[in-house]
Motif scaffolding. Sequence first.
Motif, PDB file in Angstrom:
ATOM      1  N   PHE A  65      49.487  35.577  36.887  1.00  0.00           N
ATOM      2  CA  PHE A  65      49.814  34.307  36.252  1.00  0.00           C
ATOM      3  C   PHE A  65      51.001  34.516  35.308  1.00  0.00           C
ATOM      4  O   PHE A  65      51.152  35.582  34.705  1.00  0.00           O
ATOM      5  CB  PHE A  65      48.587  33.758  35.501  1.00  0.00           C
ATOM      6  CG  PHE A  65      48.860  32.458  34.804  1.00  0.00           C
ATOM      7  CD1 PHE A  65      49.223  31.331  35.532  1.00  0.00           C
ATOM      8  CD2 PHE A  65      48.781  32.352  33.432  1.00  0.00           C
ATOM      9  CE1 PHE A  65      49.504  30.126  34.896  1.00  0.00           C
ATOM     10  CE2 PHE A  65      49.047  31.151  32.785  1.00  0.00           C
ATOM     11  CZ  PHE A  65      49.414  30.045  33.516  1.00  0.00           C
TER      12      PHE A  65
ATOM     13  N   VAL B  26      47.106  44.079  34.460  1.00  0.00           N
ATOM     14  CA  VAL B  26      46.349  42.841  34.702  1.00  0.00           C
ATOM     15  C   VAL B  26      45.153  43.137  35.605  1.00  0.00           C
ATOM     16  O   VAL B  26      45.290  43.808  36.628  1.00  0.00           O
ATOM     17  CB  VAL B  26      47.255  41.784  35.376  1.00  0.00           C
ATOM     18  CG1 VAL B  26      46.470  40.503  35.651  1.00  0.00           C
ATOM     19  CG2 VAL B  26      48.483  41.496  34.523  1.00  0.00           C
TER      20      VAL B  26
ATOM     21  N   SER C 194      41.089  35.493  28.061  1.00  0.00           N
ATOM     22  CA  SER C 194      41.259  34.055  27.886  1.00  0.00           C
ATOM     23  C   SER C 194      39.916  33.376  28.112  1.00  0.00           C
ATOM     24  O   SER C 194      39.139  33.806  28.972  1.00  0.00           O
ATOM     25  CB  SER C 194      42.276  33.537  28.908  1.00  0.00           C
ATOM     26  OG  SER C 194      42.163  32.130  29.047  1.00  0.00           O
TER      27      SER C 194
ATOM     28  N   GLY D 136      40.986  29.008  24.463  1.00  0.00           N
ATOM     29  CA  GLY D 136      40.500  30.062  23.582  1.00  0.00           C
ATOM     30  C   GLY D 136      40.934  31.406  24.112  1.00  0.00           C
ATOM     31  O   GLY D 136      41.282  31.539  25.289  1.00  0.00           O
TER      32      GLY D 136
END
Length: 378
Positions: free
Chosen positions: A84, A136, A186, A199
């Motif tokens: 992302f 990631v 996240s 958040g």
Amino acid sequence: MQFRDIKTQYEHHKEAIDNAILQTVSGSVFIGGSPVTKLEEALAKYVGVKNCITCANGTDALQLALMAWGIGEGDAVFIPDFTFFSSGEVAPTVGATPVFADIDRDTFNISVSALEEQIKWVKNNTNLAPRVIVAVDLFGQPANHDEIRKIADKYGMYVLEDGAQGFGGRIGGDRACGFGDISTTSFFPAKPLGCYGDGGAIFTDNDEWADMLRSLKVHGKGEDKYDNVRIGMNSRLDTIQAAVLLEKLDFFDEEVDACNRVADMYGRYLADCPGVVLPTVPDGYVSSWAQYTVLVESSAVREQLMAELKKSDIPSMIYYRKPMHMQGAFHDNLVGLDSYAVTEDVCGRCVSLPMSAYVTEEDVKKICEVVRGVVNIL
Ligand SMILES: *Cc1c(COP(=O)(O)O)cnc(C)c1O
């Protein structure tokens, strides 16, 4: 059928979640307060690290980590080409240069050999200092953290684990968000542990960085928020979100287990279906299945498959259609070897199928019938 069924999740846990929200509202503490403190303690314990610092979202979490390390102009930050946008966006935000590395087709995570090639290229061809590897945990599966750590040590770099999708995953007994020097996650609603808005959280064993992060996320506070000793951000997790997350953490492991059962079902119903490449989980790894992503033969087959699924009211998504190095925001300033063949191939034929703890065996059967129909005809 839902792609990520957070509505059914709410219905199953409505009373506890409603109570948590109502209690926060009637207490009228909306920023900070005991739910935030309790959540940070619970998350640190869950992951097995000393410090958890909550913040406003997973993008801020990554940016705050780079700020805490003083990463900026003249520094190179290495990021997988298949992820992302946020994973790479934060490098230029702090003035650093992003360098993208190709991925492994089997795991969709960064290729350790491609990563090392890019680091060498940057050392040999630029004046940039290789400082950070953004590891990631894509689609819920931890990156190859053992090998990434070796490379970080070899070149004197930091590992920033982007566990936005990886929370709940494991390698052996070690939990995701504990593999980085600093790790982030996240709580965007569709992530493995989602709240009811935005958040994020940051994890580290290093107390000095933790203090720095706590200052940076509240306007660079010193003694208090009206004593400002550095330039920071305003990045807090709302109290209501913390209260929701505390409730959700109680049944989080059950949901990860349920997602693993759904993944096993897909595996069974799509076994001996040569037109579909199923996701691979290496030995000793556990995915939290943020996405269940398969490869089909070509873009044309993918289009046809998505259209057929839609006819049967089955949602599907493409994560991700465009490699990072082809994003307009990066494309004109690329640094590194132009070597992204695996990502380009995967972007052209990946498709993600419904995945959550509430996908039933009936659902999987129905989805896989459509899949088999399409890939066997074409
Ligand atoms: C979602 C996501 C982020 C950003 O999280 P937000 O809370 O939406 O800012 C970062 N990295 C990855 C890999 C993500 O999937």
